[in-house]
Design an enzyme around this catalytic site. Structure first.
Site, short mmCIF file in Angstrom:
data_model
loop_
_atom_site.label_atom_id
_atom_site.label_comp_id
_atom_site.label_asym_id
_atom_site.label_seq_id
_atom_site.Cartn_x
_atom_site.Cartn_y
_atom_site.Cartn_z
N ASP A 89 0.50 -0.96 0.25
CA ASP A 89 0.26 -0.18 -0.32
C ASP A 89 0.87 1.44 -0.04
OD1 ASP A 89 -3.52 0.89 1.13
OD2 ASP A 89 -2.19 2.21 1.49
N ASP A 116 -9.44 -0.20 1.16
CA ASP A 116 -9.17 0.65 -0.05
C ASP A 116 -10.57 -0.11 -1.12
OD1 ASP A 116 -7.07 1.35 0.57
OD2 ASP A 116 -5.90 -0.12 -0.78
N THR A 130 -2.95 5.72 -4.04
CA THR A 130 -1.30 6.39 -4.07
C THR A 130 -0.92 6.19 -4.10
OG1 THR A 130 -1.34 4.91 -1.88
CG2 THR A 130 -2.79 6.83 -1.37
N THR A 131 -0.44 5.33 -5.08
CA THR A 131 0.80 4.37 -6.34
C THR A 131 0.79 4.99 -7.05
OG1 THR A 131 1.07 2.49 -4.97
CG2 THR A 131 2.24 3.03 -6.50
#
Ligand code: ADP
Ligand code: MG
Length: 532
Positions: A62, A390, A95-96
């Site tokens: 994550d 998520d 987020t990545t």
């Protein structure tokens, strides 16, 4: 003024970096952080193992969690971490993607700066590119209905792939969708809102992860307070009490002054009597389960047990409030306030054998639900939790905004190509900046290909070909390497996740490239403590 005399305006504990050096410093920091997380992108991305100074180990895929644990020092780097945190807070996923995009934007900016294109022009091009990107996303997005379980499950699936949850994805995505649909409320305009705190995730180490379940109710990390109480109660009517169930010392003192042992006996009898009354009030109101935020006196425990009541003491305030929503009851201060309305209702309240957990489940129409995750180790359940979080957030995004886009590098390829076309309508240096902006989107399909063991150039070229031939939803099948329609494959993401990633990535990039002077004050020169 004396010529050649330096004028010192900064303290000597301030480290100053200027001009291109400042820009480079931020570019390097962004690149380093992006490089650290990019290998985790996509279903076939790898995990990171992070160890804190105290020796705690976290294994995760994550982006937000990685950056959270990385303790970034660089001032520009901290802004990058903030992008991940905002992305996580606002939409809960991507987020990545946001960080990798930001890294690519800074890479492109470096190239432009080397060509002597002014930061203001770059920022202008990025702004124009971003506005266009959001417009194109609107065009590519597809509507998803509230009741469309299949699509919502695909969304949850897509967000959870690549995390250790793979083996039970099918089951968990169903649980996630049921949970979010259950707590969603319909507004007057016919849209839906979800309060994310209404879906609680609880973890239990010891069982296998296949035992994950949706609890239409609440899980409390406490056993029943007294062994003699029943370990399970059906047709539960739950009293939610905020105050202690005991006679407070001051109450007693003001009543009697004890001087003899007879009085002492009388006193304890009186105390016992009032505790018995307290218990009777609870039982008479129809409660057979008690959740008390404070302590429960021994005598009360005894009487409650005698009446077959299941009670838990020292329940955390947060859990009690959650229980009120989940069980459709009301928290009261005194047992006298208990009645049909204030009592919560559930099918069953029970202590899970060999655990420290009380589970109250089977509520009719709960406004809050619990997802109980299980796994053989703490590391595993922690990562499951991040995946399920998520999953719930993307389903929430889709329910609230009603729009999804195709994943697997599909929208990014379309964005890259269309923004490129758009750039040509400008001419001049700003065109170069918009083109650079367009190019950054390639980093997503490229990284997905790379992380899946395919040649990134071959795959992105192939994808562009399919898009040029009208395959607007084509993305990379990360298992076969083929280009395929991502809607048909069920690889979809909330539009909101992409919008947020593009916005915060671009805005932060623009902020960073405008910086041409960094003044970092070192610690240690603060005023002496205690000086008045
Ligand atoms: P993020 O932190 O950005 O959400 P992830 O590791 O979850 O990063 O990866 C998200 C990317 O993986 C998205 O671009 C998404 O479209 C892609 N993706 C997810 N599942 C699949 C799949 N089955 N096939 C191809 N791409 C996928
Ligand atoms: Mg994700």
């Amino acid at each position: 003024m004396l010529a050649g005399q330096p004028i010192i305006i900064l303290r000597d504990n301030v480290e100053r970096t200027r001009g291109f050096e400042a820009q480079r410093s931020n570019i390097m920091a962004t690149r380093a952080i992006a490089a650290a997380v990019r290998t985790t992108l996509g279903p076939r991305g790898m995990d990171k193992m992070l160890v804190s100074p105290s020796g705690d180990v976290v294994i995760t895929n994550d982006g937000a969690a990685i950056l959270h644990e990385m303790s970034v020092q660089h001032p520009g780097g901290k802004l990058v971490v903030e992008v991940a945190e905002t992305q996580d807070d606002e939409v809960g996923d991507g987020t990545t993607t946001a960080i990798v995009l930001l890294g690519a934007l800074m890479d492109e900016a470096e190239r432009l700066l080397a060509q002597k294109i002014h930061p203001t022009v770059i920022a202008q091009g990025y702004q124009l590119g971003m506005d266009k990107a959001l417009e194109i996303l609107d065009d590519l997005a597809i509507t998803v209905d509230f009741d469309d379980k299949e699509t919502l499950k695909n969304l949850a699936d897509t967000s959870m792939t690549g995390k250790s949850i793979e083996a039970i994805k099918e089951k968990v995505s169903g649980i996630v969708v049921d949970a979010v649909q259950q707590v969603a409320t319909r507004t007057n305009e016919g849209t839906y809102t979800v309060d994310e705190s209404d879906v609680k995730i609880k973890k239990q180490v010891g069982e296998t992860m296949h035992d994950a379940e949706l609890i239409r109710g609440v899980v409390i990390e406490k056993k029943r307070v007294f062994e003699q109480m029943p370990a399970s109660v059906t047709d539960a009517r739950v009293a939610l009490i905020a105050q202690p169930l005991e006679v407070t010392k001051t109450q007693v003192k003001s009543k009697i002054k004890i001087t003899t042992s007879d009085q002492m006996r009388a006193f304890s009898e009186q105390e016992r009597e009032s505790l018995r009354k307290l218990s009777e009030t609870i039982v008479a109101a129809g409660a057979n389960v008690v959740l008390c935020q404070k302590g429960i006196a021994d005598a009360v425990q005894y009487y409650l047990a005698k009446n077959g009541v299941y009670a838990v003491e020292d329940v955390r305030e947060e859990d009690l409030k959650f229980a009120a929503r989940a069980l459709c009851g009301t928290i009261v201060n005194k047992p006298e306030e208990l009645d049909e309305v204030t009592l919560g209702h559930a099918e069953i309240a029970r202590e899970l054998p060999d655990t420290e957990l009380t589970v109250i489940s089977g509520c009719d129409n709960p406004k809050a639900v619990t997802i109980l995750l299980r796994g053989t180790s703490q590391l595993l359940v922690d990562e499951l939790e991040r995946a399920v979080y998520d999953g719930t957030r993307v389903v929430q995004d889709a329910i609230e905004y009603g729009k999804v886009v195709a994943g697997g590098g599909s929208v990014e390829t379309e964005l890259q190509m269309r923004i490129h076309d758009y750039a040509t309508t400008f001419g001049g240096r700003v065109q170069l900046a918009i083109e650079a902006f367009a190019n950054t989107f390639e980093v997503i399909p490229k990284t997905l290909a790379e992380n899946s063991g395919f040649d990134p150039i071959d795959k992105t070229v192939a994808l562009k070909k399919v898009h040029a031939d009208g395959g607007r939803y084509a993305g990379l099948n990360v298992y076969t390497g083929e280009a395929m329609d991502m809607y048909e494959a069920g690889v979809i993401e909330p539009q909101r996740v992409k919008t947020q990633a593009i916005k915060s990535g671009t805005e932060t990039a623009m902020l960073l490239i405008r910086v041409d002077d960094m003044m970092v004050t070192q610690a240690g020169e603060t005023a002496p403590m205690g000086a008045e």
